[in-house]
Design an enzyme around this catalytic site. Structure first.
Site, PDB file in Angstrom:
ATOM      1  N   GLU A   1       0.829  -1.200   0.000  1.00  0.00           N
ATOM      2  CA  GLU A   1       0.000   0.000   0.000  1.00  0.00           C
ATOM      3  C   GLU A   1       0.868   1.258   0.000  1.00  0.00           C
ATOM      4  O   GLU A   1       0.565   2.243  -0.659  1.00  0.00           O
ATOM      5  CB  GLU A   1      -0.888  -0.045   1.245  1.00  0.00           C
ATOM      6  CG  GLU A   1      -2.250   0.606   1.130  1.00  0.00           C
ATOM      7  CD  GLU A   1      -2.843   0.574  -0.258  1.00  0.00           C
ATOM      8  OE1 GLU A   1      -3.062  -0.546  -0.770  1.00  0.00           O
ATOM      9  OE2 GLU A   1      -3.072   1.651  -0.825  1.00  0.00           O
TER      10      GLU A   1
ATOM     11  N   SER B   1      19.616  -8.206  -7.620  1.00  0.00           N
ATOM     12  CA  SER B   1      18.548  -8.322  -8.614  1.00  0.00           C
ATOM     13  C   SER B   1      18.773  -9.383  -9.691  1.00  0.00           C
ATOM     14  O   SER B   1      17.810 -10.025 -10.089  1.00  0.00           O
ATOM     15  CB  SER B   1      18.303  -6.971  -9.289  1.00  0.00           C
ATOM     16  OG  SER B   1      18.039  -5.970  -8.349  1.00  0.00           O
TER      17      SER B   1
ATOM     18  N   HIS C   1       3.625 -10.071  -9.384  1.00  0.00           N
ATOM     19  CA  HIS C   1       5.077 -10.258  -9.307  1.00  0.00           C
ATOM     20  C   HIS C   1       5.693  -9.158  -8.436  1.00  0.00           C
ATOM     21  O   HIS C   1       6.550  -9.423  -7.596  1.00  0.00           O
ATOM     22  CB  HIS C   1       5.677 -10.235 -10.707  1.00  0.00           C
ATOM     23  CG  HIS C   1       7.166 -10.055 -10.712  1.00  0.00           C
ATOM     24  ND1 HIS C   1       8.040 -11.042 -10.295  1.00  0.00           N
ATOM     25  CD2 HIS C   1       7.939  -8.985 -11.031  1.00  0.00           C
ATOM     26  CE1 HIS C   1       9.284 -10.581 -10.374  1.00  0.00           C
ATOM     27  NE2 HIS C   1       9.254  -9.341 -10.824  1.00  0.00           N
ATOM     28  N   SER C   2       5.250  -7.932  -8.647  1.00  0.00           N
ATOM     29  CA  SER C   2       5.757  -6.790  -7.865  1.00  0.00           C
ATOM     30  C   SER C   2       4.772  -5.655  -8.041  1.00  0.00           C
ATOM     31  O   SER C   2       3.749  -5.807  -8.717  1.00  0.00           O
ATOM     32  CB  SER C   2       7.134  -6.361  -8.389  1.00  0.00           C
ATOM     33  OG  SER C   2       6.998  -5.721  -9.646  1.00  0.00           O
TER      34      SER C   2
END
Lengths: 409, 446
Positions: B122, B208, B337-338
């Site tokens: 959020e 990453s 996923h993100s």
């Protein structure tokens, strides 16, 4: 003719390798040879041209203790031997290192230190470097070998995205400073596209790693030991043409030659020559020829560490001489000479330096700018001076003839 | 359902194929040869009298008729589970019979993670943090595996393993600090959110690039083996990352070099938008293990006890036998996923709802607990309130903190700053001083 030449050469090779069962092949070769009487035992066309450069050994050094005659691969073995003896966490791994290595750099180490410390890995460069990074992260001194620098590219991601950034991205909680990657590097004469490359420029663009290239056995051992002890991941490129050709008196004990310090091998007043690895010896010859034929006094610098490189020494020299020539084997565009020359240009606050290309296919030299009131260093870089011939551009006469040189900035 | 039937059919075909082959050879069994590191040259004795292949590359029998092995001859590696979807133990001898406090801790960690995920997701939507990745649906894989390890075991993760850190005790403050990249961040504010790391908790900082950690984990395990401290290394990755060359490298190195290592694959059905049938054609990741000589198992990742049991046993044997283990935990990525992804673009809401409602690791454990009288509605309500409060306190604190000092942009590139980096830092400060009205220095530590 060509077919018989092929058989002559291969039969020669086979009879040396397959002593037991090479009979069939060598007799076929000899038979064919007899069928073509024009093929003499030593035909002129079938001699391979050897590379033309002369290795110039360093003077014997006494500052590091007793010395022993060693060639470059033996000096590497000596450094690794010292390391394995003093550091119980040290391990050496890569393709074929167990039996001694394809260039004999690890001969005897497995027998001496054990199979858990000197071992073969599967044929996978990304795995070799990734494995090395992990071992270093876990606290082991990891010395990885990539069999030829030409094959380092599968490991590019691990080197650039992982090894180089490990400390930074983790806020210094983790690092792989104990990793050293060693790899044979540079022209050897017959290596062609895939056994001759000098990839230092690709890695020079990557902060977080160090790149080192020695010019001979004494430098190799001292610099390799410095790389191993350095707390940053290091890539150590070993000029393969020097493995056997370069012989010096090398200290048997461990010693360190500092990284990021260029060495002035010869002082001069007219022109700064910068090179690393094999080209240092070519440049020695160039300096001698320039002195003899043109009366030009050259200052020769061996850069040794490509990243981080010793800008101070090079710039200081160019301020003195006013001219710079960088020589390397790698391609011209984006080669490391471009980085050196642009730094020197910026540092000297020059504005009008011309780069003249194409006088010779392999040489790019710079003519000095016209006005003598400007303090302008000349900068040139040579993309490739092939070991088989060295030549100076006819335009060097312009350099020696020109009037003014910049006073020190 | 049709998929299950066809899988069973293929499995049957495979079994028949094996039986046919062995029948031809009569009573001879398939030989298994173990390769040891450091096998000296010339140990193979040639026995030309026997009609057996003498190739150094493989030990096998001869076969005189042409038959390709079907890829799914071992298809449908079965999924090990302890609880059914309603949280009931199926085979009581498989129940790890963990004490109540331990199980409550599992539950609280999973739900705390879930709560933190909701709030941080959020907060990205509100522009407070730049990016976030949730762990919805995979909490069981994190908690079950983390609980089976020793705190000293080294963890290499991918990016969806926050529950492992949470289980080990990484404070909410530190999760938030990393996501906010504030001055408390252990990583000094350098990485995108969810790239956690903790030296104290033996959790290697996330990076990453995918799968790069896999061969690294093999190297770390090798070093750990030489230390003789009975530690193991665990390496997490997704089924998508398992397609990378680094995964192949890591598997191969770990077996040839005999590393005490657990490979933990979270097969959650998607790699961003790419479903598994576009990621691989074989039987998932577990089926690749035997190809490398890896001990392999497939487990129900939404069953925290199955994950726990498998990891526990793998750990015990990895340390004792110095060999790696592969655990493929089947699960489902309930979230996107993100925050940069909207998964409604490639999958149906019905599919997501099924997993959220019918097969969720948190609800299955809750059923297990309520069946034993260890948990009820009141405690659920109280815990939800408390966990939300804990997260909000950490959240508000992270929001107020300053960002790290700008000098930290330049440190740790090397162990010591090089002269060149020092010059760049000085150039940066000269620039910022000259144009300070354009740079929000008040947000940064002095």
């Amino acid at each position: 003719m060509a077919a018989s030449r092929l058989f002559w050469r291969t039969s020669g090779v086979k009879s040396s390798l397959t002593g037991l069962t090479g009979g069939v092949h060598s007799s076929l070769g000899l038979t064919l040879l007899k069928l073509y009487p024009d093929c003499t035992a030593k035909p002129k066309t079938q001699r391979r041209h050897a590379a033309h450069f002369t290795f110039h050994p360093d003077p014997v050094t006494t500052q590091y203790g007793p010395t022993q005659k060693m060639n470059l691969f033996q000096s590497v073995t000596s450094a690794l031997d010292n390391t394995l003896a003093s550091d119980p966490t040290a391990v050496i791994f890569g393709e074929d290192v167990a039996f001694g290595g394809v260039f004999r750099c690890t001969v005897g180490l497995r027998d001496k230190y054990g199979k858990d410390r000197v071992f073969n890995t599967p044929l996978c460069e990304q795995g070799i470097v990734g494995f090395g990074i992990g071992a270093a992260v876990a606290g082991a001194t990891a010395i990885a070998e990539i069999q030829f620098a030409d094959y380092i590219y599968p490991a590019f991601d691990q080197i650039v995205n992982e090894a180089a950034k490990y400390r930074y991205r983790s806020g210094n909680m983790f690092d792989c400073g104990k990793l050293t990657i060693r790899s044979p590097w540079g022209c050897v004469g017959h290596g062609s596209l895939y056994h001759s490359q000098s990839p230092e420029a690709f890695f020079a663009h990557c902060p977080g790693i160090k790149i080192v290239v020695p010019r001979g056995p004494v430098q190799a051992k001292g610099l390799l030991l410095s790389c191993i002890d350095d707390q940053n991941p290091c890539i150590f490129f070993e000029p393969k043409i020097l493995y056997r050709a370069a012989v010096e008196q090398v200290p048997t004990e461990a010693y360190h030659i500092p990284l990021s310090q260029a060495e002035v091998l010869q002082e001069g007043s007219d022109l700064t020559l910068v090179a690393w690895g094999t080209q240092v010896h070519v440049m020695r010859e160039v300096a001698a020829m320039a002195q003899e034929k043109l009366g030009v006094s050259c200052e020769l610098i061996d850069l040794q560490t490509i990243l981080p490189w010793d800008k101070e020494t090079v710039c200081k020299s160019v301020v003195k001489t006013g001219r710079l020539l960088v020589s390397h084997e790698a391609p011209v565009t984006g080669g490391f000479a471009a980085e050196i020359s642009s730094t020197v240009q910026v540092r000297s606050r020059s504005h009008e330096s011309e780069i003249d290309q194409g006088l010779l296919p392999e040489c790019v030299l710079c003519r000095r700018s016209v006005s003598s009131t400007w303090r302008l260093p000349s900068v040139g870089f040579v993309g490739m001076i092939r070991p088989s011939r060295t030549s100076l551009s006819p335009s060097t006469s312009q350099i020696s003839g020109s009037a003014s040189r910049p006073s020190s900035a | 359902m049709a998929a299950v039937r066809s899988v069973k059919k293929l499995y049957g075909v495979g079994l028949r194929a094996i039986r046919q082959n062995t029948a031809l050879r009569g009573t001879t069994l398939l030989q298994q040869r173990s390769f040891r590191v450091g096998r000296a040259l010339g140990q193979q004795t040639f026995d030309t009298s026997a009609e057996k292949p003498q190739f150094p590359g493989a030990s096998a029998e001869f076969i005189d008729h042409l038959e390709f092995i079907q890829p799914n001859v071992i298809s449908g590696i079965p999924v090990y589970r302890v609880m059914d979807r309603q949280g009931q133990i199926i085979n009581p001898s498989e129940d790890p019979q963990l004490p109540k406090e331990t199980v409550l801790n599992f539950y609280q960690k999973m739900t705390l993670l879930n709560t933190m995920d909701r709030i941080l997701y959020e907060s990205q939507r509100q522009g407070r943090i730049s990016f976030y990745m949730t762990n919805y649906g995979e909490e069981g894989t994190h908690i079950g595996s983390a609980a089976a390890l020793d705190p000293a075991d080294l963890v290499f993760g991918q990016y969806r393993e926050a529950g492992v850190l949470m289980y080990r005790g990484f404070p909410l403050d530190m999760f938030m600090a990393q996501c906010y990249a504030n001055a408390d961040d252990l990583g000094k504010g350098r990485q995108m959110p969810v790239h956690y790391g903790s030296k104290d908790l033996n959790f290697v900082t996330i990076s990453s690039p995918l799968a790069t950690q896999i061969p690294q984990a093999a190297g770390a395990a090798y070093a750990v083996k030489r230390e003789n401290t009975n530690r193991v290394v665990i390496c997490y990755f997704g089924e998508g990352a398992a397609s990378e060359g680094d995964a192949h490298a890591g598997f191969n190195f770990s077996t040839t070099l005999e590393c005490p290592l657990i490979f933990f694959c979270r097969n959650n059905g998607y790699a961003i938008s790419t479903p598994t049938n576009e990621q691989y054609r074989g039987d998932g990741i577990a089926a690749r293990g035997p190809g490398y000589g890896l001990m392999s198992i497939r487990v129900d990742g939404n069953d925290v006890f199955a994950v726990y049991n498998a990891t526990k046993e793998a750990r015990r044997r990895a340390v004792a036998e110095n060999q790696p283990f592969l655990i493929e935990a089947m699960t489902y990525r309930i979230g996107h996923h993100s925050t940069s992804d909207d998964s409604s673009a490639y999958r149906s809401v019905d599919e997501v709802n099924y997993w959220d409602k019918q097969d969720h690791p948190i609800s299955r454990l809750r059923h297990y607990m309520t069946a034993r009288g260890w948990w009820d509605e009141d405690e659920e309500r109280a815990w939800r309130k408390q966990s939300r409060k804990l997260v909000m306190v950490a959240f508000e604190k992270a929001e107020r903190r300053l960002k790290p000092h700008p000098d930290l942009m330049f440190t740790d590139v090397y162990d010591e700053m090089t002269p060149e980096i020092v010059k760049q830092k000085e150039a940066m400060w000269r620039h910022v001083q000259q144009y300070k009205e354009h740079y929000p220095l008040d947000l940064y530590e002095k």
